[in-house]
Design a protein around this motif. Structure first.
Motif: not given
Length: 205
Positions: A85-103
């Motif tokens: 959904s658009d909500l997931y892409r806007r609210i959850v995904s960017p922050h989760l993925y950025q944390a994953l990449v930084q880890q």
């Protein structure tokens, strides 16, 4: 000769893909390897063999913060497994993925890391910006020293559906229940072309 990818418990992976993964592991032995692609394309199977060959730490997006992700989406849309959904892409995904990449970058200072995640939103962004996915990922981190390479696992639509049915994951049930909508909105959205265009390696499953 036993295929190291198609071991017990793993969904079958193509023989061509197996050879390509072995060659990739012989070339890139340090830093972060990002394995991306559609759900059920074979990312986890590919990640497993790369991790064994490289003696690498695995960061699996589905195991990174699943309870947080599911609780937020249940609150927002009523579907804890909503990843499209658009909500997931806007609210959850960017922050989760950025944390994953930084880890991944942090761990890669000590040993090789393989990241298993779709990265579909980041692929869209890299495509829109006209840059490689690896360069976009690096722009989100605070280091320029750790090697980052990206791998797109390419799988046709019918095989994705078969693999979803075979693995029997609860998160796939909404996709399979309305397959035509999922196929048209995600699998046939242009990502199948964008993924190979912005990643460093394409593995055919």
């Amino acid at each position: 000769m036993t295929n190291p990818i198609n071991s017990a418990g793993a969904l079958a992976f193509s023989a061509t893909g197996a050879r390509e993964l072995e060659q990739l592991a012989s070339i890139h032995t340090d830093g972060v390897t990002v394995v991306c692609g559609f759900p059920a394309a074979g990312k986890s199977t590919a990640t497993g063999v790369l991790a064994r060959l490289l003696n690498a730490v695995v960061l699996d997006k589905d195991k990174f913060a699943p309870r947080l992700e599911e609780s937020v989406m249940a609150e927002l849309t009523g579907n804890p497994y909503d990843r499209d959904s658009d909500l997931y892409r806007r609210i959850v995904s960017p922050h989760l993925y950025q944390a994953l990449v930084q880890q991944a970058i942090t761990i890669a200072e000590q040993c090789p890391v393989v990241v298993d995640a779709p990265f579909l939103g980041y692929i869209n962004t890299a495509t829109q910006q006209g840059i490689r996915l690896a360069d976009y990922l690096r722009s989100l981190t605070d280091t320029a020293d750790i090697p980052i390479r990206t791998v797109w696992v390419s799988t046709d639509t019918d095989r994705i559906r078969d693999r979803m049915k075979q693995r029997g994951a609860e998160r796939d049930e909404p996709k399979l229940a309305d397959w035509n909508s999922y196929r048209d909105s995600v699998l046939h959205s242009g990502l199948a072309e964008a993924g190979p265009a912005v990643t460093d390696h394409v593995i055919v499953n």
